[in-house]
Design a protein around this motif. Structure first.
Motif, PDB file in Angstrom:
ATOM      1  N   GLN A 125      30.950  42.379  33.585  1.00  8.95           N
ATOM      2  CA  GLN A 125      31.826  42.668  32.426  1.00  8.95           C
ATOM      3  C   GLN A 125      32.956  44.480  32.753  1.00  8.95           C
ATOM      4  O   GLN A 125      33.730  44.549  32.529  1.00  8.95           O
ATOM      5  N   ALA A 126      31.443  45.172  33.393  1.00  6.49           N
ATOM      6  CA  ALA A 126      31.412  46.256  33.526  1.00  6.49           C
ATOM      7  C   ALA A 126      32.657  46.452  34.507  1.00  6.49           C
ATOM      8  O   ALA A 126      33.246  47.049  35.196  1.00  6.49           O
ATOM      9  N   ALA A 127      32.233  45.320  35.736  1.00  7.56           N
ATOM     10  CA  ALA A 127      33.300  45.096  37.760  1.00  7.56           C
ATOM     11  C   ALA A 127      34.188  44.839  36.761  1.00  7.56           C
ATOM     12  O   ALA A 127      35.328  45.792  36.855  1.00  7.56           O
ATOM     13  N   VAL A 128      34.658  44.384  36.201  1.00  6.80           N
ATOM     14  CA  VAL A 128      35.706  44.097  35.362  1.00  6.80           C
ATOM     15  C   VAL A 128      36.553  44.999  34.539  1.00  6.80           C
ATOM     16  O   VAL A 128      38.082  45.231  34.596  1.00  6.80           O
ATOM     17  N   ASP A 129      36.037  45.504  33.696  1.00  7.52           N
ATOM     18  CA  ASP A 129      36.254  46.456  33.236  1.00  7.52           C
ATOM     19  C   ASP A 129      37.025  47.998  33.456  1.00  7.52           C
ATOM     20  O   ASP A 129      38.297  48.255  33.494  1.00  7.52           O
ATOM     21  N   ALA A 130      36.386  47.539  34.627  1.00 10.88           N
ATOM     22  CA  ALA A 130      36.386  49.019  35.521  1.00 10.88           C
ATOM     23  C   ALA A 130      37.790  48.674  36.663  1.00 10.88           C
ATOM     24  O   ALA A 130      38.703  49.565  37.447  1.00 10.88           O
ATOM     25  N   GLY A 131      38.761  47.519  36.627  1.00 12.54           N
ATOM     26  CA  GLY A 131      38.988  47.221  38.040  1.00 12.54           C
ATOM     27  C   GLY A 131      38.004  46.015  38.827  1.00 12.54           C
ATOM     28  O   GLY A 131      39.423  46.169  39.773  1.00 12.54           O
ATOM     29  N   GLY A 132      37.438  46.009  38.652  1.00 14.39           N
ATOM     30  CA  GLY A 132      36.774  45.114  39.903  1.00 14.39           C
ATOM     31  C   GLY A 132      36.734  43.607  40.095  1.00 14.39           C
ATOM     32  O   GLY A 132      37.582  43.689  38.925  1.00 14.39           O
ATOM     33  N   PHE A 133      35.575  42.928  40.540  1.00 10.83           N
ATOM     34  CA  PHE A 133      35.245  42.041  39.803  1.00 10.83           C
ATOM     35  C   PHE A 133      33.663  41.443  39.986  1.00 10.83           C
ATOM     36  O   PHE A 133      33.039  41.948  41.398  1.00 10.83           O
ATOM     37  N   TYR A 134      33.738  40.136  39.484  1.00 14.51           N
ATOM     38  CA  TYR A 134      32.077  39.240  40.137  1.00 14.51           C
ATOM     39  C   TYR A 134      32.747  38.758  40.778  1.00 14.51           C
ATOM     40  O   TYR A 134      33.149  37.351  39.758  1.00 14.51           O
ATOM     41  N   ASP A 135      31.971  37.584  42.024  1.00 13.78           N
ATOM     42  CA  ASP A 135      32.502  36.100  42.120  1.00 13.78           C
ATOM     43  C   ASP A 135      30.665  35.595  42.265  1.00 13.78           C
ATOM     44  O   ASP A 135      30.561  36.310  43.283  1.00 13.78           O
ATOM     45  N   TYR A 157      40.958  30.663  66.210  1.00 12.15           N
ATOM     46  CA  TYR A 157      41.248  32.129  66.411  1.00 12.15           C
ATOM     47  C   TYR A 157      40.310  33.426  66.914  1.00 12.15           C
ATOM     48  O   TYR A 157      40.336  34.044  67.016  1.00 12.15           O
ATOM     49  N   ASN A 158      41.100  32.435  68.266  1.00 11.06           N
ATOM     50  CA  ASN A 158      40.964  33.651  69.428  1.00 11.06           C
ATOM     51  C   ASN A 158      38.983  35.098  69.271  1.00 11.06           C
ATOM     52  O   ASN A 158      39.287  35.386  68.931  1.00 11.06           O
ATOM     53  N   ASN A 159      38.212  33.615  68.551  1.00 10.61           N
ATOM     54  CA  ASN A 159      36.924  34.291  68.863  1.00 10.61           C
ATOM     55  C   ASN A 159      36.329  35.428  67.645  1.00 10.61           C
ATOM     56  O   ASN A 159      35.946  36.046  67.620  1.00 10.61           O
ATOM     57  N   HIS A 160      37.083  34.410  66.124  1.00  5.96           N
ATOM     58  CA  HIS A 160      36.657  35.011  64.852  1.00  5.96           C
ATOM     59  C   HIS A 160      36.191  34.067  64.085  1.00  5.96           C
ATOM     60  O   HIS A 160      36.749  32.351  64.433  1.00  5.96           O
ATOM     61  N   GLY A 161      35.157  34.095  63.751  1.00  7.31           N
ATOM     62  CA  GLY A 161      34.418  32.586  63.186  1.00  7.31           C
ATOM     63  C   GLY A 161      34.784  32.445  61.282  1.00  7.31           C
ATOM     64  O   GLY A 161      35.948  33.579  60.826  1.00  7.31           O
ATOM     65  N   PRO A 162      34.274  32.048  60.858  1.00  8.89           N
ATOM     66  CA  PRO A 162      34.576  32.168  58.779  1.00  8.89           C
ATOM     67  C   PRO A 162      34.863  33.021  58.463  1.00  8.89           C
ATOM     68  O   PRO A 162      33.600  34.088  58.766  1.00  8.89           O
ATOM     69  N   ILE A 163      35.272  32.890  57.308  1.00  9.98           N
ATOM     70  CA  ILE A 163      35.681  34.674  56.768  1.00  9.98           C
ATOM     71  C   ILE A 163      35.761  34.411  54.818  1.00  9.98           C
ATOM     72  O   ILE A 163      36.892  33.193  54.989  1.00  9.98           O
ATOM     73  N   ILE A 164      35.651  35.701  54.183  1.00 10.27           N
ATOM     74  CA  ILE A 164      36.226  35.193  52.941  1.00 10.27           C
ATOM     75  C   ILE A 164      36.747  36.757  52.244  1.00 10.27           C
ATOM     76  O   ILE A 164      35.578  37.758  53.034  1.00 10.27           O
ATOM     77  N   ARG A 165      37.432  36.955  51.882  1.00 10.28           N
ATOM     78  CA  ARG A 165      38.798  37.703  51.451  1.00 10.28           C
ATOM     79  C   ARG A 165      38.605  38.001  50.309  1.00 10.28           C
ATOM     80  O   ARG A 165      38.877  36.836  49.127  1.00 10.28           O
ATOM     81  N   TRP A 166      38.172  39.500  49.270  1.00 10.53           N
ATOM     82  CA  TRP A 166      38.834  39.560  47.937  1.00 10.53           C
ATOM     83  C   TRP A 166      39.641  41.008  48.084  1.00 10.53           C
ATOM     84  O   TRP A 166      39.580  42.157  49.094  1.00 10.53           O
ATOM     85  N   PRO A 167      41.045  40.549  47.262  1.00 13.56           N
ATOM     86  CA  PRO A 167      41.494  41.395  47.068  1.00 13.56           C
ATOM     87  C   PRO A 167      41.072  42.574  46.660  1.00 13.56           C
ATOM     88  O   PRO A 167      40.564  42.976  45.047  1.00 13.56           O
ATOM     89  N   CYS A 168      40.969  44.188  46.349  1.00 23.39           N
ATOM     90  CA  CYS A 168      40.595  45.307  46.027  1.00 23.39           C
ATOM     91  C   CYS A 168      41.230  45.981  46.078  1.00 23.39           C
ATOM     92  O   CYS A 168      42.268  46.502  46.538  1.00 23.39           O
ATOM     93  N   GLU A 169      41.136  47.422  45.159  1.00 18.75           N
ATOM     94  CA  GLU A 169      41.372  48.381  45.049  1.00 18.75           C
ATOM     95  C   GLU A 169      40.969  50.482  44.835  1.00 18.75           C
ATOM     96  O   GLU A 169      41.281  50.144  42.829  1.00 18.75           O
TER      97      GLU A 169
END
Length: 770
Positions: free
Chosen positions: A577-587, A623-635
């Motif tokens: 909740q603290a992460a979300v309140d600060a504008g972040g996230f938890y996954d 994918y030109n020698n790029h492996g699996p990836i996970i992305r999260w938007p943040c600011e």
């Protein structure tokens, strides 16, 4: 089934072996083990909470027994008690302390021990002996007596059933009383390098309330919490070993932690100093480290009891932080422990002049005092493969023959600086307590003398001085056992100290007499053990059988596991909740699909709060020698990134922060090319700068185990932690804004869980790109 096996092993360790080789149960060990495991007991407890085995592991303000031979205590107790005299109390404490003056008090003060010894010496006593059972209160002596005699011999008064309780009583050679051990004040602030006292604790002051603490050591307390400093309206401080030992040796009250420094910061002369100036010999013996508080207070000066190397220098007559230009003369005999206790850095406690190596005695200082190097001391130290008793005996004979001083240095090789602990049954297999359990090798027993051996060695050397001597002998292991709420070890420590006492009085009978020698036996302070049912120590009652114990322990562990799980869940919820309140996230990957997470270049599966993917070689090429990836938007610019990962056969793990292009990247490989990079400009327009290229772990070092990663960004600085590795960075590019966090890998399988981003300042989370 596994729990039952472990329990059987632990209970089997509660068996002793008699001389015929038969297994016999060590009942005290067994009962203590069960009480410690459950933290429940109906026969003994430590602290102010009956029924809870352990709620207090420190000292108390209990009245402490004092036993004497060759001198009377009449001048300082009963109608002569200082606690009946307001003017004397003002001088003692620096003012009249609340609830401390009492016309009915019969107890003496701990400082009276100093004056009694000094008066005896001035009246013609040739030899003055002080025996200190560190941490032993009246309740401890009673418990030892009950265990030894298998019955309750007394419930008040001096007591009987131990050597020092019985010796000389029938012949009217001994006296008994009890004293207040309260310090002048609690802890203080100081500068150990400058040896300057800067501030006393004015909230915790000394004093003793008979109404709350009891008129005698065996009195039932009106409020037990008072004795451990929990009464805010009567905040009487309980002493530590330094302040109390200073009282015993100088006759003043001082602050906790002081080694013969008064409340104004001035050094105070001890009885040993005075007697040495008059030509008497000085001896110090301890079953714990040579420069622990009690032995140090016989002779040394320091604002801090923890400045061990300098305290040892005072005892041995070497220049120290307290006596730089004009060192003390040093004692004639010093025998104690600390051998084998090495520490690379202890400057936080011992100041800037700390020398890496032995914590209590530097190699250079040992060389300086050794007669073989031109020093004044015949040195006996623990030697592998050789009897400690024999080594000390031979060094004693050499010191007497050559007219030199004697230094003995012993102790266990691992753990703490003390002689091996004896348990109540006489074995050296300490029982588990609430904090820790010591273990010894056979060499620890063979290569060390006993406290009785040490005491006799000191007496043999000191008696060579025709004028006489002062000797302090400390049974320090009583205190260590009581801190561990370990009644088995505590009783064993009393027995080993009693052995030393009986050797000392036999020496008096053979080589001196009570007309020319006086002896006081006491403690520096007490703890807070309460013996609720003595019949357990007599062996007449079992407090709990094995079956009931096993059931209760299982229930306790189940309840603890449930409470721990609930606490962890609450903490995670709050952190998320603290992460979300600060504008972040938890996954935590409980959702297979997410409006802010994007998983690419492979089949990611979500199970048991983790995301897992196996790298596909064909997709890697696609994918030109790029492996699996996970992305999260943040600011965010400043903030914290946390994640847990478990690789299996992974050849490269890449953690990246992006803005318009890459900003920050950590790459772990399996070819010693792990790096941390940073970009000062958008990555498409500039080459990265290498921030770290040496010392980073290989990705294979984390193979098949969950490890934690954490990156903290703050202005131009970042702290990167991965597993047990940690490094700090300082670079302009770290202060760049970040808007995307990614984790990718090459080859093998990677699992992720508990991904959290917490910005330092609240920001708006951008909408994910569809």
């Amino acid at each position: 089934m596994r729990f039952g096996c472990v329990l059987l092993v632990m209970l089997f360790s509660c068996m002793a072996v008699d001389l015929s080789g038969q297994q016999t149960p060590d009942r005290l060990r067994e009962f203590q083990f069960r009480a410690v495991q459950l933290n429940q007991s109906d026969w003994i407890h430590w602290g102010d909470r009956p029924g809870q085995y352990s709620s207090w592991t420190s000292h108390s303000n209990r009245l402490i027994p004092v036993y004497s031979w060759g001198l009377s205590l009449d001048s300082v107790q009963n109608e002569n008690s200082i606690y009946r005299d307001a003017e004397k109390l003002k001088r003692l404490y620096g003012g009249l302390v609340a609830e401390t003056l009492n016309d009915g008090s019969n107890y003496m003060d701990q400082t009276d021990v100093f004056f009694l010894q000094k008066q005896a010496w001035k009246a013609g006593k040739k030899n003055v002996i002080l025996v200190v059972f560190d941490g032993m209160d009246w309740q401890t002596t009673q418990a030892a007596s009950i265990y030894k005699n298998k019955k309750v011999l007394y419930e008040s008064g001096r007591g009987k059933g131990l050597g020092f309780l019985d010796y000389g009583v029938a012949q009217n050679q001994s006296d008994f009383g009890f004293c207040v051990t309260a310090p002048h004040s609690g802890d203080a602030k100081f500068n150990v390098d400058a040896q300057v006292l800067t501030e006393l604790n004015s909230e915790r002051i000394g004093g003793y309330s008979m109404q709350l603490g009891g008129a005698t050591p065996w009195s039932k307390q009106v409020d037990p919490s008072y004795l451990i400093g929990k009464r805010k309206d009567v905040p009487h401080a309980y002493t530590d070993s330094a302040a109390s030992a200073t009282s015993l040796n100088t006759g003043i009250k001082t602050f906790n932690g002081s080694i013969n420094i008064d409340p104004t910061g001035q050094q105070v002369e001890t009885l040993a100093h005075q007697m040495q100036k008059a030509g008497y010999a000085i001896g110090v013996v301890s079953s714990v480290s040579i420069s622990h508080a009690t032995p140090s207070c016989v002779y040394a000066h320091n604002v801090s009891r923890d400045d061990y190397q300098d305290l040892t220098r005072d005892l041995l007559g070497l220049p120290s932080i307290s006596h730089r230009e004009d060192p003390l003369l040093g004692v004639d005999v010093l025998i104690g422990c600390g051998w084998g206790q090495n520490q690379d850095d202890d400057r936080a406690n011992q100041g800037v002049n700390y020398v890496p190596g032995n914590k209590y005695l530097t190699a250079n200082d040992l060389s300086k005092i050794d007669v073989r190097q031109g020093g004044k001391y015949v040195v006996a130290e623990r030697t592998p493969g050789q009897s400690g008793t024999t080594i000390l005996s031979e060094a004693t004979a050499e010191a007497i023959r050559s007219g030199k001083r004697l230094f003995g240095y012993f102790g266990v090789a691992e753990g703490e600086a003390h002689l091996p602990f004896q348990t109540a049954d006489g074995n050296f297999d300490p029982t588990p307590g609430v904090k820790k359990r010591a273990t010894y090798q056979s060499a620890d027993i063979f290569e060390n003398p006993t406290l009785a051996d040490m005491s006799m060695a000191a007496l043999e050397v000191l008696q060579e001085n025709e004028k006489g001597f002062f000797l302090m002998v400390e049974a320090g292991d009583v205190d260590w056992a009581n801190h561990n709420n370990n009644i088995d070890d505590s009783i064993g420590a009393v027995f080993s100290g009693d052995d030393a006492f009986q050797k000392i009085v036999k020496w008096v009978e053979a080589e001196s007499n009570w007309n020319e020698t006086c002896l006081i036996l006491t403690a520096d302070h007490g703890h807070f053990m309460v013996l609720d049912d003595p019949t357990v120590l007599t062996g007449q009652r079992k407090p709990i059988d094995a079956a009931a114990f096993e059931q209760l322990l299982a229930e306790k562990r189940e309840a603890e596991a449930k409470a721990a799980a609930e606490k962890l869940a609450a903490e995670k919820l709050a952190a998320n909740q603290a992460a979300v309140d600060a504008g972040g996230f938890y996954d935590d990957f409980t959702d297979k699909s997410s409006d802010f997470r994007k998983a690419l270049r492979g089949e990611w599966t979500y199970l048991e709060n983790a995301a897992t993917c196996v790298a596909d070689p064909e997709l890697y090429k696609k994918y030109n020698n790029h492996g699996p990836i996970i992305r999260w938007p943040c600011e965010f610019t400043d903030g914290t990134i946390e994640f847990e990962f478990k690789p299996q056969g992974v050849q490269k793990l890449v953690v990246t922060l992006n803005e318009s292009g890459h900003v920050f990247r950590m790459v772990l490989t399996d070819q010693k090319t792990s790096r941390i990079f940073g970009w000062s400009q958008p990555s498409q327009d500039s080459r990265p700068e290498v921030l770290i290229k040496q010392g980073m772990p290989l990705v294979s070092s984390f193979d098949q185990k969950w490890s934690k990663g954490k990156i903290v960004f703050k202005n131009k600085k970042a702290t990167v932690s991965i597993g047990g590795y940690s490094t700090r960075l300082n670079h302009e590019l770290i202060a760049r804004k970040k808007s995307e966090f990614t984790i990718s890998f090459a080859s093998g399988e990677l699992a992720l869980r508990h991904v959290r981003i917490t910005p330092t300042a609240k920001v708006k989370v951008p909408s994910p790109q569809k």
